[in-house]
Motif scaffolding. Structure first.
Motif, PDB file in Angstrom:
ATOM      1  N   PRO A 157       0.836  -1.210   0.000  1.00  0.00           N
ATOM      2  CA  PRO A 157       0.000   0.000   0.000  1.00  0.00           C
ATOM      3  C   PRO A 157       0.867   1.254   0.000  1.00  0.00           C
ATOM      4  CG  PRO A 157      -0.688  -1.533   1.729  1.00  0.00           C
ATOM      5  CD  PRO A 157       0.596  -2.066   1.156  1.00  0.00           C
ATOM      6  N   ALA A 158       0.449   2.236  -0.785  1.00  0.00           N
ATOM      7  CA  ALA A 158       1.208   3.477  -0.884  1.00  0.00           C
ATOM      8  C   ALA A 158       0.692   4.541   0.075  1.00  0.00           C
ATOM      9  CB  ALA A 158       1.145   4.006  -2.315  1.00  0.00           C
ATOM     10  N   GLY A 159      -0.437   4.325   0.649  1.00  0.00           N
ATOM     11  CA  GLY A 159      -1.053   5.304   1.540  1.00  0.00           C
ATOM     12  C   GLY A 159      -2.506   5.465   1.168  1.00  0.00           C
ATOM     13  N   PRO A 160      -3.222   6.219   1.960  1.00  0.00           N
ATOM     14  CA  PRO A 160      -4.657   6.374   1.694  1.00  0.00           C
ATOM     15  C   PRO A 160      -4.908   7.231   0.458  1.00  0.00           C
ATOM     16  CG  PRO A 160      -3.997   7.758   3.530  1.00  0.00           C
ATOM     17  CD  PRO A 160      -2.809   6.929   3.160  1.00  0.00           C
ATOM     18  N   ALA A 161      -5.934   6.876  -0.291  1.00  0.00           N
ATOM     19  CA  ALA A 161      -6.357   7.673  -1.440  1.00  0.00           C
ATOM     20  C   ALA A 161      -7.500   8.566  -0.976  1.00  0.00           C
ATOM     21  CB  ALA A 161      -6.771   6.768  -2.589  1.00  0.00           C
ATOM     22  N   ASP A 162      -7.146   9.609  -0.229  1.00  0.00           N
ATOM     23  CA  ASP A 162      -8.133  10.507   0.336  1.00  0.00           C
ATOM     24  C   ASP A 162      -8.125  11.836  -0.429  1.00  0.00           C
ATOM     25  OD1 ASP A 162      -5.721  11.562   1.134  1.00  0.00           O
ATOM     26  OD2 ASP A 162      -6.025  11.184   3.270  1.00  0.00           O
ATOM     27  N   ALA A 163      -8.847  12.803   0.074  1.00  0.00           N
ATOM     28  CA  ALA A 163      -8.940  14.099  -0.607  1.00  0.00           C
ATOM     29  C   ALA A 163      -7.564  14.742  -0.783  1.00  0.00           C
ATOM     30  CB  ALA A 163      -9.868  15.024   0.174  1.00  0.00           C
ATOM     31  N   GLU A 164      -6.721  14.635   0.219  1.00  0.00           N
ATOM     32  CA  GLU A 164      -5.372  15.210   0.133  1.00  0.00           C
ATOM     33  C   GLU A 164      -4.574  14.571  -1.007  1.00  0.00           C
ATOM     34  OE1 GLU A 164      -1.365  15.449   2.895  1.00  0.00           O
ATOM     35  OE2 GLU A 164      -3.323  15.345   3.887  1.00  0.00           O
ATOM     36  N   TYR A 165      -4.692  13.276  -1.149  1.00  0.00           N
ATOM     37  CA  TYR A 165      -3.992  12.550  -2.207  1.00  0.00           C
ATOM     38  C   TYR A 165      -4.435  13.067  -3.577  1.00  0.00           C
ATOM     39  CZ  TYR A 165      -2.972   8.672  -5.393  1.00  0.00           C
ATOM     40  OH  TYR A 165      -2.560   7.925  -6.455  1.00  0.00           O
ATOM     41  N   PHE A 166      -5.768  13.178  -3.783  1.00  0.00           N
ATOM     42  CA  PHE A 166      -6.274  13.616  -5.080  1.00  0.00           C
ATOM     43  C   PHE A 166      -5.979  15.090  -5.339  1.00  0.00           C
ATOM     44  CE2 PHE A 166      -8.726   9.699  -4.540  1.00  0.00           C
ATOM     45  CZ  PHE A 166      -8.444   9.101  -5.764  1.00  0.00           C
ATOM     46  N   ASN A 167      -5.978  15.909  -4.309  1.00  0.00           N
ATOM     47  CA  ASN A 167      -5.598  17.311  -4.480  1.00  0.00           C
ATOM     48  C   ASN A 167      -4.145  17.428  -4.921  1.00  0.00           C
ATOM     49  OD1 ASN A 167      -8.112  18.365  -3.857  1.00  0.00           O
ATOM     50  ND2 ASN A 167      -7.666  18.501  -1.666  1.00  0.00           N
ATOM     51  N   ALA A 168      -3.277  16.605  -4.353  1.00  0.00           N
ATOM     52  CA  ALA A 168      -1.867  16.619  -4.743  1.00  0.00           C
ATOM     53  C   ALA A 168      -1.712  16.179  -6.204  1.00  0.00           C
ATOM     54  CB  ALA A 168      -1.052  15.720  -3.821  1.00  0.00           C
ATOM     55  N   LEU A 169      -2.490  15.190  -6.618  1.00  0.00           N
ATOM     56  CA  LEU A 169      -2.446  14.771  -8.024  1.00  0.00           C
ATOM     57  C   LEU A 169      -2.887  15.903  -8.944  1.00  0.00           C
ATOM     58  CD1 LEU A 169      -3.896  11.131  -8.100  1.00  0.00           C
ATOM     59  CD2 LEU A 169      -1.562  11.840  -8.565  1.00  0.00           C
ATOM     60  N   ARG A 170      -3.969  16.566  -8.586  1.00  0.00           N
ATOM     61  CA  ARG A 170      -4.446  17.691  -9.403  1.00  0.00           C
ATOM     62  C   ARG A 170      -3.395  18.793  -9.491  1.00  0.00           C
ATOM     63  NH1 ARG A 170      -8.981  16.726  -6.158  1.00  0.00           N
ATOM     64  NH2 ARG A 170     -10.523  15.510  -7.268  1.00  0.00           N
ATOM     65  N   ASP A 171      -2.768  19.115  -8.374  1.00  0.00           N
ATOM     66  CA  ASP A 171      -1.730  20.140  -8.372  1.00  0.00           C
ATOM     67  C   ASP A 171      -0.571  19.747  -9.270  1.00  0.00           C
ATOM     68  OD1 ASP A 171      -3.221  21.651  -6.621  1.00  0.00           O
ATOM     69  OD2 ASP A 171      -2.090  21.028  -4.832  1.00  0.00           O
ATOM     70  N   ARG A 172      -0.181  18.485  -9.213  1.00  0.00           N
ATOM     71  CA  ARG A 172       0.934  18.002 -10.033  1.00  0.00           C
ATOM     72  C   ARG A 172       0.598  18.089 -11.521  1.00  0.00           C
ATOM     73  NH1 ARG A 172       2.620  12.189  -8.615  1.00  0.00           N
ATOM     74  NH2 ARG A 172       1.785  11.592 -10.616  1.00  0.00           N
ATOM     75  N   ILE A 173      -0.644  17.806 -11.871  1.00  0.00           N
ATOM     76  CA  ILE A 173      -1.059  17.867 -13.275  1.00  0.00           C
ATOM     77  C   ILE A 173      -1.131  19.308 -13.762  1.00  0.00           C
ATOM     78  CG2 ILE A 173      -3.017  17.448 -14.825  1.00  0.00           C
ATOM     79  CD1 ILE A 173      -3.536  14.901 -13.133  1.00  0.00           C
ATOM     80  N   ARG A 174      -1.578  20.198 -12.927  1.00  0.00           N
ATOM     81  CA  ARG A 174      -1.731  21.606 -13.294  1.00  0.00           C
ATOM     82  C   ARG A 174      -0.414  22.361 -13.367  1.00  0.00           C
ATOM     83  NH1 ARG A 174      -6.598  21.832  -9.223  1.00  0.00           N
ATOM     84  NH2 ARG A 174      -8.260  21.125 -10.599  1.00  0.00           N
ATOM     85  N   ARG A 175       0.590  21.851 -12.657  1.00  0.00           N
ATOM     86  CA  ARG A 175       1.888  22.522 -12.609  1.00  0.00           C
ATOM     87  C   ARG A 175       2.545  22.453 -13.986  1.00  0.00           C
ATOM     88  NH1 ARG A 175       5.159  19.432  -8.849  1.00  0.00           N
ATOM     89  NH2 ARG A 175       3.274  19.541  -7.631  1.00  0.00           N
ATOM     90  N   PRO A 176       3.024  23.590 -14.499  1.00  0.00           N
ATOM     91  CA  PRO A 176       3.709  23.554 -15.791  1.00  0.00           C
ATOM     92  C   PRO A 176       4.991  22.720 -15.715  1.00  0.00           C
ATOM     93  CG  PRO A 176       3.841  25.764 -14.822  1.00  0.00           C
ATOM     94  CD  PRO A 176       3.014  24.917 -13.905  1.00  0.00           C
ATOM     95  N   THR A 177       5.267  22.030 -16.792  1.00  0.00           N
ATOM     96  CA  THR A 177       6.483  21.208 -16.815  1.00  0.00           C
ATOM     97  C   THR A 177       7.706  22.107 -16.920  1.00  0.00           C
ATOM     98  OG1 THR A 177       6.321  20.971 -19.208  1.00  0.00           O
ATOM     99  CG2 THR A 177       5.331  19.237 -17.864  1.00  0.00           C
ATOM    100  N   GLU A 178       8.752  21.669 -16.255  1.00  0.00           N
ATOM    101  CA  GLU A 178      10.024  22.420 -16.314  1.00  0.00           C
ATOM    102  C   GLU A 178      10.839  21.883 -17.471  1.00  0.00           C
ATOM    103  OE1 GLU A 178      11.921  22.202 -12.518  1.00  0.00           O
ATOM    104  OE2 GLU A 178      10.071  22.586 -11.460  1.00  0.00           O
ATOM    105  N   GLY A 179      11.523  22.728 -18.151  1.00  0.00           N
ATOM    106  CA  GLY A 179      12.288  22.206 -19.252  1.00  0.00           C
ATOM    107  C   GLY A 179      13.244  23.155 -19.748  1.00  0.00           C
TER     108      GLY A 179
END
Length: 79
Positions: free
Chosen positions: A57-79
């Motif tokens: 198990p990687a940890g709970p898939a709670d609201a915090e987990y999904f918010n972090a995923l959304r933030d990661r997707i919205r963040r512009p890629t560095e390059g």
């Protein structure tokens, strides 16, 4: 493309012909190819699910987990 001949009882042949007519397939071959693709997808999904079930198990898939995923997707890629 390779050719494969199959033998079906009359009841299955009639079923295939009905599916071709009702669902808009051009030929019985198209219908059978679609069935095979769906079975491949099903087997792949089953294997992915089994791998996931066997992993630690990687940890709970709670609201915090999904918010972090959304933030990661919205963040512009560095390059």
């Amino acid at each position: 493309m390779s050719t494969m001949n199959i033998s079906l009882p009359d009841s299955l042949k009639a079923f295939v012909e009905e599916q071709v007519a009702e669902k808009g397939y051009g030929t019985s071959s198209e219908y059978v190819r679609e069935l095979i693709r769906k079975d491949q997808d099903r087997q792949h999904l089953r294997n992915v699910l089994l791998e996931g079930a066997q992993s630690a198990p990687a940890g709970p898939a709670d609201a915090e987990y999904f918010n972090a995923l959304r933030d990661r997707i919205r963040r512009p890629t560095e390059g």
